[in-house]
Enzyme design. Structure first.
Site, PDB file in Angstrom:
ATOM      1  N   LYS A  49      37.191  21.410  93.948  1.00  0.00           N
ATOM      2  CA  LYS A  49      37.885  20.363  93.106  1.00  0.00           C
ATOM      3  C   LYS A  49      38.884  20.755  92.057  1.00  0.00           C
ATOM      4  O   LYS A  49      38.824  22.207  91.849  1.00  0.00           O
ATOM      5  CB  LYS A  49      36.595  19.804  92.318  1.00  0.00           C
ATOM      6  CG  LYS A  49      37.028  18.524  91.302  1.00  0.00           C
ATOM      7  CD  LYS A  49      37.490  17.228  91.843  1.00  0.00           C
ATOM      8  CE  LYS A  49      38.040  16.353  90.956  1.00  0.00           C
ATOM      9  NZ  LYS A  49      38.718  15.366  91.375  1.00  0.00           N
ATOM     10  N   GLY A  50      39.869  20.097  91.760  1.00  0.00           N
ATOM     11  CA  GLY A  50      41.034  20.449  90.818  1.00  0.00           C
ATOM     12  C   GLY A  50      40.272  21.127  89.566  1.00  0.00           C
ATOM     13  O   GLY A  50      39.513  20.568  89.072  1.00  0.00           O
ATOM     14  N   ASN A  73      41.404   6.033  95.124  1.00  0.00           N
ATOM     15  CA  ASN A  73      40.488   6.804  94.053  1.00  0.00           C
ATOM     16  C   ASN A  73      41.532   7.088  92.869  1.00  0.00           C
ATOM     17  O   ASN A  73      42.508   7.286  92.929  1.00  0.00           O
ATOM     18  CB  ASN A  73      39.876   8.015  94.696  1.00  0.00           C
ATOM     19  CG  ASN A  73      40.633   9.282  94.310  1.00  0.00           C
ATOM     20  OD1 ASN A  73      40.872   9.913  93.254  1.00  0.00           O
ATOM     21  ND2 ASN A  73      41.524   9.747  95.262  1.00  0.00           N
ATOM     22  N   GLY A  76      40.817  10.865  88.287  1.00  0.00           N
ATOM     23  CA  GLY A  76      41.514  11.254  87.059  1.00  0.00           C
ATOM     24  C   GLY A  76      41.235  12.803  86.759  1.00  0.00           C
ATOM     25  O   GLY A  76      41.211  13.548  85.785  1.00  0.00           O
ATOM     26  N   CYS A 134      48.782  14.925  91.862  1.00  0.00           N
ATOM     27  CA  CYS A 134      47.816  13.755  91.535  1.00  0.00           C
ATOM     28  C   CYS A 134      48.364  12.783  90.946  1.00  0.00           C
ATOM     29  O   CYS A 134      49.073  12.764  90.017  1.00  0.00           O
ATOM     30  CB  CYS A 134      46.672  14.460  90.912  1.00  0.00           C
ATOM     31  SG  CYS A 134      45.397  13.244  90.649  1.00  0.00           S
ATOM     32  N   GLY A 221      42.788   8.613 103.541  1.00  0.00           N
ATOM     33  CA  GLY A 221      41.919   8.245 104.712  1.00  0.00           C
ATOM     34  C   GLY A 221      42.709   7.987 105.873  1.00  0.00           C
ATOM     35  O   GLY A 221      44.033   8.204 105.819  1.00  0.00           O
ATOM     36  N   GLY A 248      44.329  11.712 106.240  1.00  0.00           N
ATOM     37  CA  GLY A 248      43.798  10.997 107.198  1.00  0.00           C
ATOM     38  C   GLY A 248      43.065  11.793 108.532  1.00  0.00           C
ATOM     39  O   GLY A 248      42.792  11.003 109.567  1.00  0.00           O
TER      40      GLY A 248
HETATM   41  C1  LIG Z   1      37.884  11.080  95.885  1.00  0.00           C
HETATM   42  C2  LIG Z   1      39.036  12.056  96.028  1.00  0.00           C
HETATM   43  C3  LIG Z   1      39.284  13.125  94.940  1.00  0.00           C
HETATM   44  C4  LIG Z   1      40.378  14.048  95.107  1.00  0.00           C
HETATM   45  N1  LIG Z   1      40.693  14.817  94.291  1.00  0.00           N
HETATM   46  C5  LIG Z   1      41.667  15.783  94.388  1.00  0.00           C
HETATM   47  C6  LIG Z   1      41.839  16.727  93.396  1.00  0.00           C
HETATM   48  O1  LIG Z   1      41.003  17.041  92.502  1.00  0.00           O
HETATM   49  N2  LIG Z   1      42.788  17.603  93.759  1.00  0.00           N
HETATM   50  C7  LIG Z   1      43.779  17.438  94.917  1.00  0.00           C
HETATM   51  O2  LIG Z   1      44.881  18.263  94.932  1.00  0.00           O
HETATM   52  N3  LIG Z   1      43.554  16.488  95.421  1.00  0.00           N
HETATM   53  C8  LIG Z   1      42.454  15.691  95.423  1.00  0.00           C
HETATM   54  N4  LIG Z   1      42.375  14.675  96.359  1.00  0.00           N
HETATM   55  C9  LIG Z   1      43.261  14.340  97.430  1.00  0.00           C
HETATM   56  C10 LIG Z   1      42.894  15.039  98.752  1.00  0.00           C
HETATM   57  O3  LIG Z   1      42.477  16.610  98.554  1.00  0.00           O
HETATM   58  C11 LIG Z   1      43.797  14.985  99.926  1.00  0.00           C
HETATM   59  O4  LIG Z   1      44.857  15.353  99.780  1.00  0.00           O
HETATM   60  C12 LIG Z   1      44.046  13.459 100.206  1.00  0.00           C
HETATM   61  O5  LIG Z   1      42.694  12.594 100.115  1.00  0.00           O
HETATM   62  C13 LIG Z   1      44.654  12.943 101.876  1.00  0.00           C
HETATM   63  O6  LIG Z   1      43.643  13.503 102.621  1.00  0.00           O
HETATM   64  P1  LIG Z   1      42.587  12.889 103.302  1.00  0.00           P
HETATM   65  O7  LIG Z   1      43.178  11.304 103.895  1.00  0.00           O
HETATM   66  O8  LIG Z   1      41.900  13.455 104.663  1.00  0.00           O
HETATM   67  O9  LIG Z   1      41.621  12.237 102.543  1.00  0.00           O
HETATM   68  C14 LIG Z   1      41.170  13.726  96.151  1.00  0.00           C
HETATM   69  C15 LIG Z   1      40.967  12.689  97.163  1.00  0.00           C
HETATM   70  C16 LIG Z   1      39.808  11.917  96.944  1.00  0.00           C
HETATM   71  C17 LIG Z   1      39.839  10.926  98.199  1.00  0.00           C
END
Ligand SMILES: Cc1cc2nc3c(=O)[nH]c(=O)nc-3n(C[C@H](O)[C@H](O)[C@H](O)COP(=O)(O)O)c2cc1C
Length: 310
Positions: A49-50, A73, A76, A134, A221, A248
């Site tokens: 997590k960040g 989402n 934050g 973000c 997603g 996704g």
């Molecule tokens: C609930 C949630 C929290 C996330 N928190 C972070 C984060 O803390 N730092 C970051 O770089 N990306 C964060 N992301 C982005 C994901 O790492 C990713 O780049 C993005 O969701 C696209 O991939 P996916 O479609 O497979 O989820 C978050 C995504 C979700 C859904």
């Protein structure tokens, strides 16, 4: 211990991994949240997590909303800060044989650099992913990732603060993704990862209110996969450093598509919420694909999409 598979074993920017499948930042906590459900040693890497310099409280609820084929989402970047990562989370993670990449966030250049400095030399970290993308925090982050000059400055400052491989995470909320990838390479990035979420919103017509307290949130997603795939292909064509693709990915075929487009590795995000075992399952599925198509090594499919005969 997980048996080594030479066909899947890979290395990106000096980070050795059992396979090219990582879990994406913010969708896997710090590993502990999933360890009761899956064997986390089956993953190529865990991206945390960040993590910021001081604890961040995140946004008020509601912070998530479901969408067709995805989710919004607006967490934050809630996190306990870098000292808690160093004293509690990393010592726990070190018991596992899995690469750990720490995702770093900040509101200022100095904050990014200071987090990187504090993590430099801490055992058990293989690399830093720099979140300059973000969309859910008002200061820093996306402001860095959508401006070429600020992207260059943050990558340069973090590089100067650490010996670890530095992987800026790119925002899709830009006009020219290839140009942003190029800026990162020129500023010393060891790899780039993309894409972070796309900015969106959601309204409840019955109550006539926004579903997220923050109003806007990041879309992730399957809904974002075609956009992510296009951007990964464009970024990979623009740089010679490795590209880590995400957006996704829910099954092995999705992951293979990203690798054919030029990604040397992939990250699985939202799919973890549906199946905590998505990452290991995708890694096994990539291996099946390689066997079925007689590829000797996973590197052989990177960028191997054929050009159309126009
Ligand atoms: C609930 C949630 C929290 C996330 N928190 C972070 C984060 O803390 N730092 C970051 O770089 N990306 C964060 N992301 C982005 C994901 O790492 C990713 O780049 C993005 O969701 C696209 O991939 P996916 O479609 O497979 O989820 C978050 C995504 C979700 C859904």
């Amino acid at each position: 211990m997980v048996a080594e598979n030479n066909r899947l074993k890979t290395e990106i920017a000096g980070i050795s991994m059992k396979n090219p499948v990582m879990v994406a930042s913010g969708t896997f906590g710090f590993g502990r949240e999933y360890a009761d459900f899956i064997n986390i040693e089956e993953l190529g890497a865990i991206v945390t997590k960040g993590t910021s310099l001081l604890p961040w409280p995140g946004n008020p609820p509601d912070r998530i909303a479901e969408t067709p084929a995805g989710m919004l989402n607006a967490i934050g970047l809630q996190n306990d800060g870098v000292e808690s990562l160093i004293s509690e989370k990393l010592p726990w993670l070190r018991q596992f044989d899995v690469a750990v990449i720490v995702n770093v966030v900040g509101k200022t250049l100095d904050e990014y650099a200071e987090v990187a400095r504090r993590l430099d030399g801490v055992p058990g970290i293989c690399g830093l992913e720099i979140n300059i993308s973000c969309p859910n925090v008002k200061e820093g982050c996306i402001a860095f990732g959508t401006d070429a000059g600020m992207t260059a400055a943050v990558v340069g400052s973090v590089k100067a603060a650490t010996k670890l491989p530095v992987i800026p995470k790119l925002s899709p909320n830009v006009t020219d993704i290839a140009a942003m990838a190029h800026v990162c390479e020129d500023s010393g990035a060891d790899a780039v990862s993309l894409i972070n979420t796309l900015m969106g919103t959601s309204i409840d017509a019955e109550t006539r209110t926004f579903r997220l307290a923050n109003i806007t949130g990041g879309l992730s997603g399957p809904a974002i996969k075609p956009v992510a795939l296009r951007m990964v292909w464009q970024a990979a064509g623009a740089v010679s450093i490795p590209v880590i693709g995400m957006g996704g990915i829910s099954c092995a075929q999705d992951a293979v598509e990203f690798m054919l487009a030029g990604a040397s590795a992939v990250q699985v995000g939202t799919a973890n919420f549906i199946n905590p075992n998505a990452g290991p399952k995708i890694a096994r599925g990539i291996d099946d694909y390689l066997a079925r198509h007689n590829f000797e090594h996973v590197k052989d499919i990177v960028g191997a999409v054929k050009s159309n005969n126009l």
